[in-house]
Design a protein around this motif. Structure first.
Motif, PDB file in Angstrom:
ATOM      1  N   GLY A 140       0.788  -1.265   0.202  1.00  0.00           N
ATOM      2  CA  GLY A 140       0.068   0.099  -0.033  1.00  0.00           C
ATOM      3  C   GLY A 140       0.992   1.050  -0.043  1.00  0.00           C
ATOM      4  O   GLY A 140       0.511   2.095  -0.815  1.00  0.00           O
ATOM      5  N   ALA A 141       2.045   1.281   0.984  1.00  0.00           N
ATOM      6  CA  ALA A 141       2.888   2.423   0.907  1.00  0.00           C
ATOM      7  C   ALA A 141       3.263   2.755  -0.411  1.00  0.00           C
ATOM      8  O   ALA A 141       3.701   3.869  -0.819  1.00  0.00           O
ATOM      9  CB  ALA A 141       3.818   2.191   2.085  1.00  0.00           C
ATOM     10  N   LEU A 142       3.949   1.693  -0.879  1.00  0.00           N
ATOM     11  CA  LEU A 142       4.666   1.762  -2.415  1.00  0.00           C
ATOM     12  C   LEU A 142       3.641   2.366  -3.201  1.00  0.00           C
ATOM     13  O   LEU A 142       4.047   3.239  -4.143  1.00  0.00           O
ATOM     14  CB  LEU A 142       5.155   0.629  -2.801  1.00  0.00           C
ATOM     15  CG  LEU A 142       5.656   0.333  -4.157  1.00  0.00           C
ATOM     16  CD1 LEU A 142       7.217   1.229  -4.155  1.00  0.00           C
ATOM     17  CD2 LEU A 142       5.777  -1.053  -4.748  1.00  0.00           C
ATOM     18  N   TRP A 143       2.563   1.821  -3.470  1.00  0.00           N
ATOM     19  CA  TRP A 143       1.459   2.350  -4.423  1.00  0.00           C
ATOM     20  C   TRP A 143       1.280   3.967  -4.154  1.00  0.00           C
ATOM     21  O   TRP A 143       0.767   4.583  -5.275  1.00  0.00           O
ATOM     22  CB  TRP A 143       0.035   1.553  -4.184  1.00  0.00           C
ATOM     23  CG  TRP A 143      -0.276   1.286  -5.521  1.00  0.00           C
ATOM     24  CD1 TRP A 143      -1.736   1.354  -6.079  1.00  0.00           C
ATOM     25  CD2 TRP A 143       0.366   0.496  -6.556  1.00  0.00           C
ATOM     26  NE1 TRP A 143      -1.646   1.110  -7.428  1.00  0.00           N
ATOM     27  CE2 TRP A 143      -0.769   0.269  -7.614  1.00  0.00           C
ATOM     28  CE3 TRP A 143       1.356  -0.333  -6.552  1.00  0.00           C
ATOM     29  CZ2 TRP A 143      -0.221  -0.598  -8.778  1.00  0.00           C
ATOM     30  CZ3 TRP A 143       1.680  -1.049  -7.428  1.00  0.00           C
ATOM     31  CH2 TRP A 143       0.636  -1.281  -8.919  1.00  0.00           C
ATOM     32  N   ALA A 144       1.258   4.371  -2.968  1.00  0.00           N
ATOM     33  CA  ALA A 144       1.127   5.875  -2.652  1.00  0.00           C
ATOM     34  C   ALA A 144       2.386   6.461  -3.122  1.00  0.00           C
ATOM     35  O   ALA A 144       2.148   7.684  -3.352  1.00  0.00           O
ATOM     36  CB  ALA A 144       0.655   5.844  -1.167  1.00  0.00           C
ATOM     37  N   LEU A 145       3.627   6.085  -2.716  1.00  0.00           N
ATOM     38  CA  LEU A 145       4.794   6.616  -2.796  1.00  0.00           C
ATOM     39  C   LEU A 145       4.978   7.004  -4.366  1.00  0.00           C
ATOM     40  O   LEU A 145       5.511   8.017  -4.365  1.00  0.00           O
ATOM     41  CB  LEU A 145       6.087   5.389  -2.442  1.00  0.00           C
ATOM     42  CG  LEU A 145       7.429   6.035  -2.323  1.00  0.00           C
ATOM     43  CD1 LEU A 145       7.757   7.355  -1.366  1.00  0.00           C
ATOM     44  CD2 LEU A 145       8.323   5.048  -2.182  1.00  0.00           C
TER      45      LEU A 145
END
Lengths: 368, 525
Positions: A140-145
């Motif tokens: 999830g964090a990568l997708w937002a990063l």
């Protein structure tokens, strides 16, 4: 010169911004709006279906609170919606329009499913759960990063970027659902690890949804404190209100944008885990069920306050459950429930206008 | 018919009578009367904040006057909106262009017109070319706005009002964005329009332009109408005198600087904006501890860039040297971030021009705004609001900030109180250098004096104060030295105790002439 005989009149009313409004007046307007919404939606239902509006409302209540199962179901919906709403809130508070929560939840869920399928029989369950947690949060964090970095470094438009990331996530999930489908080619993953329950989150007592609800409550509380009392939360507020002020005071704007989106995406990823590993035990492209978008409304209606969000998320969850029940009970299709939900939300959002602004009518005599 | 008769009797194309406009307690225009005839160019001259643009906005229908009457061709009119203004043949070319970037010139010009019987871009383009040829404009009607230079955009704006049949044209500082050659071209066009019977009003504060272009000059001074003179019968120094007004004694207590020490030494800084226009050119000066250095100049002459460069918000070339009074060290602050500057132990406070957009956060309460400078203090993850709260309460008490409480969002406070919060916070950081940009703009007399006293106190405490102001009376009474900048260059530095307003006024406006000379000199070399 005929044109010069034209007289310009002062308009009948004009709209002025309110200075400040006392809290009881604001809540009075909100309650009036809800009552009005009920009257209008009752009228619309009567005109469309000929049913007694009161019976419709009773059915709605019944749909949400009628049985224990329904209550738990609604609470689960409420919790998941709240979780995603809380996740998008720091980004929105920073005026970073993250409409990619849907995709962030999906990739989180996808990561959970992947761990359950690929590592299900290889790791002890406690360890597996930790791996699932780490994987979904990171996904999830990568997708937002990705959109955050592009926005911070090159000022790309985050709205379009996060929206596009949703489609990639949906297609990724479709791809893996096909790959993992049971039986092969059915296009459905089915319940993962039905026999071993490997990677399933534990259940507290007999309550399937209780753990989810408790986790979301904790996240909500955390977010409230994070935004209100932490230095990070303060920086988010300053960057959101005015990047110029942030620069002036020496807040590293790019760093704050990236850090905040990481947190936003991480919570979305966790929501994906709660859905896949916690309750559904399967994955499909509908796992997020539009919550990534509904969450924006929930967050906004609560003015980005995580505690108020409990109320707004409840309202939406209740309306959805109730309206669905109305459609089935009266043999109408689900578009009807959308109409009712739409009317009620229209009034609730619309009334904010009258809290911000006041309508002033022209005074009878403009004395010079 | 009657119109022709009127013209022969010289009925003014537009006449303003006793126009007054207030914004809250600030009087922007006080009883202004003036008129222009057909075939005449009137310049409106005045310092920043003298009310030129406000006055013109009332003719163009953007504001509505509180009092007074407007006559067009001798008939009284009511102008409620820009549409009304167009109906009376009034067109305004604003300082900031209002064009759609992705549209062509023609599309922009016809945009919003509903009177066309048949909509045909081709026909409109032809009509535009006719007007362009008549007055000598250079224009390609199919060119998109984003491909245009600033002067081409301005041409589109002028054509837009001519296309709508404007007889009375108002231009708000049209030359501010133009090169000298473009300015000459514009003036040629304006003269041709005048000769064809249009009435033209041009807002400017460049004296030599006034003298070379206009037939008459109306001078505004702090919102009041100082009179109209025929250009042929006046000269630069007379106009300056009218523009700056009589010297007003304010009785600001000014002490002699006590052993001033060099604190901030700026050496030859220059910077350009994205379009490559030079905003600052080779600026060098020294700010001394225990002294107030005033900076005078027409707004937009580079004051903002200069202060932001020192504060670490603007990239420049050159040197910004800070002499640390504690360590005796000298550090170069150029291209350091505000955080790096703070980490060097430089106690630099900055009251920016844009109070709510930069210095403060409007939607946050006073405590949170006070905390902006200090929120990072302490190692913990959480904010510590106790000391900011007591500081906020102290500032509210000491500076008599009128507010319901420390938890009121600053955007709800009046301008003067907002400024007290900002200045109070910046002074509370016990600075060694204090920069303040237009700190009394929009403030009433009492609040202004509170700010003057605070700046004086800082000076007496040995702070190097840099004060960017617009009111020359204040600059003369508050500062020790005054540096005048014009078009990003230093036009001169004067002793505030002996200088006169006229002297400064001339310095503020002279540079445009010199610029040409400097360019020639460079060409020769």
């Amino acid at each position: 010169m005929a044109q010069q005989t034209h007289k310009t009149k002062e308009p009948l009313f004009h709209i002025a911004k309110r200075d400040a409004i006392v809290w009881w007046k604001a809540w009075g307007i909100r309650i009036a709006a809800i009552l009005l919404a009920l009257v209008v939606s009752g009228l619309v239902s009567f005109l469309l279906t000929g049913e007694n509006p009161l019976r419709i409302y009773v059915t709605m209540l019944d749909g949400a609170f009628g049985t224990k199962r329904r209550i738990w179901g609604m609470l689960q919906n409420l919790a998941m919606l709240l979780c995603v709403s809380v996740a998008v809130t720091p980004a929105f508070k920073m005026r970073f329009w993250n409409i990619g929560a849907e995709g962030q939840v999906l990739v989180g869920g996808l990561a959970s499913a992947a761990c359950m399928i690929l590592l299900g029989d290889k790791l002890p369950n406690a360890l597996l759960l930790l791996v699932i947690l780490a994987a979904s949060v990171l996904a999830g964090a990568l997708w937002a990063l990705i959109p955050a970095v592009f926005r911070a470094k090159w000022m790309t438009n985050e709205t379009l970027f996060t929206l596009m990331m949703n489609y990639i996530a949906i297609q990724l999930v479709s791809f893996f659902v096909y790959k993992w489908s049971v039986p092969k080619g059915s296009g459905q993953v089915g319940v993962i690890n039905r026999a071993t329950h490997a990677g399933w989150m534990p259940v507290i007592g007999k309550y399937d949804y209780l753990l989810n609800i408790l986790i979301v409550a904790a996240i909500t509380l955390f977010m409230y404190i994070y935004l209100k009392y932490s230095k990070h939360g303060y920086e988010i507020a300053v960057v959101g209100e005015s990047e110029n002020t942030a620069r002036y005071i020496g807040i590293p704007v790019k760093k704050v944008i990236i850090r905040t989106m990481l947190i936003s995406g991480a919570i979305c990823g966790l929501a994906g885990m709660l859905l896949v590993s916690g309750t559904d035990h399967t994955i499909s492209r509908d796992t997020a069920a539009g919550r990534g978008f509904t969450a924006i409304m929930v967050s906004w209606m609560a003015k980005f306050n995580p505690v108020f969000m409990v109320l707004t998320a409840f309202l939406i969850a209740f309306l959805e459950k109730g309206a669905t029940e109305v459609s089935t009970a009266f043999g109408l299709n689900e578009s009807f429930s959308d109409i009712i939900t739409g009317i009620i939300i229209f009034f609730i959002i619309g009334c904010e206008f009258f809290i911000q602004y006041t309508v002033k009518f022209r005074e009878k005599e403009a004395a010079k | 018919m009657s119109k022709a008769v009127k013209q022969s009797e010289k009925v003014p194309a537009i006449r303003l009578q006793n126009i007054t406009k207030r914004f809250g307690t600030v009087v922007a225009n006080d009883n202004v009367s003036l008129s222009v005839e057909h075939g005449q160019i009137l310049s409106i001259l005045g310092e920043n904040g003298s009310g030129k643009t406000t006055l013109m906005n009332m003719i163009a229908g953007i504001y509505f006057p509180d009092h007074g009457r407007i006559f067009v061709d001798g008939q009284e009119v009511v102008i409620r909106s820009p549409k009304d203004a167009f109906r009376y043949g009034i067109g305004m070319i604003h300082q900031h262009f209002k064009l759609v970037d992705v549209f062509s010139a023609t599309e922009n010009i016809v945009l919003g017109l509903d009177s066309e019987p048949k909509f045909s871009l081709k026909q409109s383009a032809r009509k535009i070319m006719e007007i362009a040829i008549q007055y000598g404009f250079d224009i390609d009607p199919d060119k998109k706005i984003y491909e245009m230079s600033v002067s081409e955009k301005q041409t589109v704006e002028i054509l837009k009002v001519l296309y709508r049949g404007a007889d009375i044209l108002i231009l708000d500082e049209p030359t501010a964005v133009l090169t000298p050659q473009e300015t000459e071209k514009l003036f040629a066009v304006l003269r041709r329009m005048r000769d064809s019977g249009k009435a033209i009003i041009i807002i400017t504060h460049k004296l030599h332009e006034v003298l070379s272009l206009s037939d008459q000059v109306a001078v505004l001074c702090k919102g009041r109408y100082a009179g109209t003179v025929n250009t042929a019968e006046t000269n630069e120094s007379r106009l300056t005198e009218m523009m700056v007004g009589k010297k007003v004694t304010l009785n600001i207590a000014r002490s002699e600087p006590k052993d001033p020490v060099d604190r901030l030494i700026v050496e030859g800084i220059s910077c350009k904006n994205r379009e490559g226009t030079e905003l600052l050119h080779d600026i060098s000066f020294t700010a001394r501890a225990g002294e107030i250095l005033g900076i005078a100049g027409i707004a937009g002459s580079g004051q903002r860039e200069l202060l932001e460069a020192i504060a670490g918000l603007q990239h420049v070339n050159g040197k910004i040297l800070y002499r640390n009074p504690k360590t005796g060290q000298t550090d170069d602050l150029r291209d350091k971030t505000p955080v790096q500057i703070r980490e060097l132990g430089v106690r630099l406070s900055f009251v920016p021009e844009d109070r709510l957009g930069m210095g403060l956060v409007g939607n946050m309460d006073i405590v949170d705004n006070i905390m902006l400078r200090s929120y990072k203090k302490g190692r913990g993850f959480f904010l510590e609001r106790k000391s900011p709260r007591s500081l906020a309460e102290k500032i509210i008490n000491d500076l008599e900030v009128v507010t319901p409480g420390a938890n009121t969002p600053v955007r709800r406070l009046s301008g003067g109180n907002v400024q007290k919060v900002l200045v109070g916070r910046e002074i509370a950081a016990s600075p060694t250098v204090l920069m303040a940009a237009y700190p009394v703009r929009g403030l009433d007399i009492n609040a202004s004096f509170t700010i003057y006293n605070l700046l004086n106190q800082q000076k007496e405490n040995g702070v190097a104060v840099i004060f960017v102001g617009e009111d020359l009376d204040v600059l003369l009474e508050l500062s020790d030295r005054i540096m005048v900048i014009s078009s990003g260059r230093i036009a001169g530095t004067v002793d505030a105790r002996t200088a006169t307003k006229e002297e400064i006024g001339l310095l503020m406006t002279k540079n445009a002439v010199q610029e040409g000379g400097a360019a020639d000199g460079a060409a020769n070399a």
